[in-house]
Design an enzyme around this catalytic site. Structure first.
Site, PDB file in Angstrom:
ATOM      1  N   SER A  23      17.308  60.962  48.656  1.00  0.00           N
ATOM      2  CA  SER A  23      17.802  61.742  49.799  1.00  0.00           C
ATOM      3  C   SER A  23      19.208  62.276  49.565  1.00  0.00           C
ATOM      4  CB  SER A  23      17.772  60.861  51.054  1.00  0.00           C
ATOM      5  OG  SER A  23      18.469  59.651  50.838  1.00  0.00           O
ATOM      6  N   ASN A 110      19.502  49.833  55.891  1.00  0.00           N
ATOM      7  CA  ASN A 110      18.891  50.214  57.177  1.00  0.00           C
ATOM      8  C   ASN A 110      19.921  50.290  58.301  1.00  0.00           C
ATOM      9  OD1 ASN A 110      16.636  50.126  55.653  1.00  0.00           O
ATOM     10  ND2 ASN A 110      15.689  48.376  56.686  1.00  0.00           N
ATOM     11  N   THR A 155      14.880  91.283  89.174  1.00  0.00           N
ATOM     12  CA  THR A 155      13.802  90.296  89.113  1.00  0.00           C
ATOM     13  C   THR A 155      12.640  91.056  88.487  1.00  0.00           C
ATOM     14  OG1 THR A 155      12.890  90.883  91.268  1.00  0.00           O
ATOM     15  CG2 THR A 155      14.538  89.137  91.266  1.00  0.00           C
ATOM     16  N   HIS A 156      11.857  90.388  87.670  1.00  0.00           N
ATOM     17  CA  HIS A 156      10.777  91.041  86.916  1.00  0.00           C
ATOM     18  C   HIS A 156      11.309  92.180  86.041  1.00  0.00           C
ATOM     19  CE1 HIS A 156       8.097  89.004  89.847  1.00  0.00           C
ATOM     20  NE2 HIS A 156       9.007  89.413  90.737  1.00  0.00           N
ATOM     21  N   SER A 277      21.767 100.763  59.802  1.00  0.00           N
ATOM     22  CA  SER A 277      20.457 100.875  59.164  1.00  0.00           C
ATOM     23  C   SER A 277      20.633 101.532  57.805  1.00  0.00           C
ATOM     24  CB  SER A 277      19.541 101.719  60.046  1.00  0.00           C
ATOM     25  OG  SER A 277      18.497 102.277  59.269  1.00  0.00           O
ATOM     26  N   ASN A 285      22.967  98.371  65.283  1.00  0.00           N
ATOM     27  CA  ASN A 285      21.994  97.391  65.770  1.00  0.00           C
ATOM     28  C   ASN A 285      22.649  96.085  66.234  1.00  0.00           C
ATOM     29  OD1 ASN A 285      19.845  99.112  65.145  1.00  0.00           O
ATOM     30  ND2 ASN A 285      19.834  98.400  63.021  1.00  0.00           N
ATOM     31  N   TYR A 317      12.445  49.584  60.547  1.00  0.00           N
ATOM     32  CA  TYR A 317      12.691  50.752  59.717  1.00  0.00           C
ATOM     33  C   TYR A 317      11.449  51.128  58.912  1.00  0.00           C
ATOM     34  CZ  TYR A 317      14.554  53.856  56.158  1.00  0.00           C
ATOM     35  OH  TYR A 317      14.766  54.935  55.349  1.00  0.00           O
ATOM     36  N   GLN A 322      13.716  58.763  57.018  1.00  0.00           N
ATOM     37  CA  GLN A 322      14.614  59.574  56.186  1.00  0.00           C
ATOM     38  C   GLN A 322      14.433  61.063  56.502  1.00  0.00           C
ATOM     39  OE1 GLN A 322      15.579  58.429  52.017  1.00  0.00           O
ATOM     40  NE2 GLN A 322      14.370  60.225  51.468  1.00  0.00           N
ATOM     41  N   LYS A 325      16.804  63.805  58.700  1.00  0.00           N
ATOM     42  CA  LYS A 325      18.052  64.459  58.323  1.00  0.00           C
ATOM     43  C   LYS A 325      17.999  65.964  58.088  1.00  0.00           C
ATOM     44  CE  LYS A 325      19.647  60.126  56.491  1.00  0.00           C
ATOM     45  NZ  LYS A 325      18.320  59.491  56.793  1.00  0.00           N
TER      46      LYS A 325
HETATM   47  N1  ARG Z   1      17.900  57.175  52.470  1.00  0.00           N
HETATM   48  C1  ARG Z   1      17.418  56.241  53.428  1.00  0.00           C
HETATM   49  C2  ARG Z   1      17.279  56.956  54.783  1.00  0.00           C
HETATM   50  O1  ARG Z   1      17.782  57.995  54.896  1.00  0.00           O
HETATM   51  C3  ARG Z   1      18.362  55.111  53.557  1.00  0.00           C
HETATM   52  C4  ARG Z   1      17.758  53.844  54.055  1.00  0.00           C
HETATM   53  C5  ARG Z   1      16.949  53.232  52.976  1.00  0.00           C
HETATM   54  N2  ARG Z   1      16.408  51.991  53.358  1.00  0.00           N
HETATM   55  C6  ARG Z   1      15.351  51.492  52.749  1.00  0.00           C
HETATM   56  N3  ARG Z   1      14.916  50.365  53.183  1.00  0.00           N
HETATM   57  N4  ARG Z   1      14.760  52.122  51.807  1.00  0.00           N
HETATM   58  O2  ARG Z   1      16.626  56.492  55.693  1.00  0.00           O
END
Ligand code: ARG
Length: 459
Positions: A23, A110, A155-156, A277, A285, A317, A322, A325
């Site tokens: 990640s 975690n 309105t509308h 354009s 625009n 967890y 993950q 993100k």
């Molecule tokens: N990269 C992981 C996440 O974003 C970090 C936590 C990893 N924990 C694990 N037990 N693999 O969630």
């Protein structure tokens, strides 16, 4: 491939698996929060006698040097590490040796990632709130300058009754004020620290969770270690609040796009916020407004995505999390970009007051007031409604407005009409008589503006 957990394994991770699992390409975004959390953690470990004070000091200066080097670009975050947590820890051990190996005592990735994510989101909540406040100030300025700028209210998308530009802008002020209220609520609810929850069941070390929570400006520690590592509610709430912000921005954009058309010409977007354009030389625009409207979709997508990711997860967890993100980070950056650009666009936009006012004058926006005039003379409202309907039909046929009708023509339709009808249906009367709380009359709007000013000063 640098991993924190090689001990139990006899084979190298397959390269594709490694890449799929990693990640770092996106969680590097919160290296600062990761280091901040680690510094609080080691301060607490030393205070509790789990590590030496000298080890604490080495770890902190090592972490600070990593933070500094990443910030100024001398240390590059590379895909050689699985995630930002591994990157920081490995670099720390490289820099300070054995003491660095104690950083992760009494901690799991975690609770670490739960903390990082919370710190990051908390920072973003504040930043987004600041941007919404800037937008509110820009709206308030337009309101202050346009208490007497008449325009049609719709309105509308059909002309309905005359209002003022201040009143129209005031509607958006309310929406964005509520958005700030939502951000505030999120902050209040989320501001509890998950650090010390371990992998899911706390730890046997004598951690002082109240102390770390305080160091990191949380109201206190979270109350269940399993929930702490499995909770992403605050992120879902932020994505929901941001979706609402985007919905508001998108509606506003839509209106600006309409107002900017050749047919309306209510506004002129500044050259700095328009584009041309490649083929049609005459074009200017409203791309920024269109893009804000368009980008709303990807913010909604991030909300739908995280809701879907979380819905089937057993406690505690799971790696699915993950996925909280990439789309969230993109959505946050999108919202911040849209807010800043939008504020710039409306602050530089010109309002063609003459065109707005002329538009308010035609389209029978004063028909309700003509009916109210009759009511004032004792005609029941339902009859008055019918009489004014006849007036409108007559005017459409003659291609004139109610103001342009002769008194004889009025009296032919109803003898109740008198000379004072013209005053009663003038734009000025129509708008300025509407003085109930929340109405467009300048007297009512002045209260709102004063209230808004006070709000912007205090919140
Ligand atoms: N990269 C992981 C996440 O974003 C970090 C936590 C990893 N924990 C694990 N037990 N693999 O969630």
């Amino acid at each position: 491939m640098a991993q924190l957990w090689g001990g139990r394994f006899t084979k190298e991770t397959d390269k594709l698996v490694y890449n799929f699992n990693a990640s770092i390409s996106f969680d590097q975004k919160f290296y600062e929060q990761d280091i901040r959390g680690s510094i609080a953690h080691v301060k607490m470990l030393a205070k509790q006698g789990v590590i030496q004070e000298s080890e604490r000091d080495q770890i902190i200066s090592g972490l600070e040097s990593i933070r500094e080097d990443v910030k100024n670009g001398t240390l590059e975050i590379t895909s050689e590490y699985e995630d930002i947590h591994s990157f920081v820890e490995a670099n720390l051990i490289d820099r300070i040796g054995d003491a660095g190996k104690k950083l992760h005592t009494g901690r799991s990735r975690n609770d670490q990632v739960a903390l990082d994510m919370k710190l990051y989101i908390r920072d973003e909540v504040k930043e987004i709130d600041g941007l919404v406040k800037e937008l509110l100030k820009a709206i308030e300025k337009i309101m202050e300058e346009n208490l007497h700028t008449y325009m049609p209210g719709f309105t509308h998308l059909q002309k309905a009754q005359p209002i003022t530009l201040a009143h129209h802008m005031g509607a958006y002020f309310e929406m964005f004020r509520r958005d700030r209220g939502r951000l505030y609520d999120i902050y209040e609810r989320m501001n509890y620290c998950p650090l010390g929850s371990g992998a899911l069941a706390g730890t046997t070390y004598p951690l002082d969770r109240v102390y770390t929570a305080k160091l990191l400006d949380f109201y206190g520690p979270t109350m269940n270690s399993m929930d702490s590592v499995a909770d992403r509610d605050y992120l879902i709430e932020l994505l929901s609040a941001m979706s609402t912000i985007m919905m508001h921005l998108s509606r506003f954009s839509e209106e600006i796009i309409i107002w900017n058309t050749n047919e309306y010409r209510f506004v002129e977007i500044d050259d700095a916020y328009s584009t041309g354009s490649s083929i049609m030389p005459q074009k200017k625009n409203p791309d920024i407004a269109e893009l804000v409207r368009g980008k709303t979709g990807r913010v909604y997508a991030a909300l739908t995505s995280i809701l879907t990711t979380m819905k089937g997860l057993p406690l505690a967890y799971n790696k699915d999390m993950q996925e909280d993100k990439e789309l969230s980070f993109d959505a946050i950056d999108t919202v911040k970009g849209c807010l800043a650009l939008f504020t710039g666009m409306i602050s530089t936009m010109k309002f063609r007051k003459d065109v707005m006012e002329a538009s308010a004058k035609n389209g029978f926006t004063n028909a309700t007031d003509a009916a109210d005039y009759l009511v004032g003379k004792g005609v029941p409202f339902r009859d008055a409604h019918g009489i004014v309907g006849q007036l409108v039909l007559y005017c459409i046929d003659q291609n004139i407005s109610l103001d342009e009708m002769s008194l004889e023509a009025y009296q032919k339709i109803s003898p109740v009409f008198d000379q004072d009808i013209y005053e009663a249906i003038s734009m000025k009367t129509c708008v300025e008589k509407r003085t109930t709380i929340g109405a467009p009359g300048p007297e009512a709007m002045e209260h709102v503006i004063a209230f808004n000013q006070e709000y912007l000063k205090n919140k």
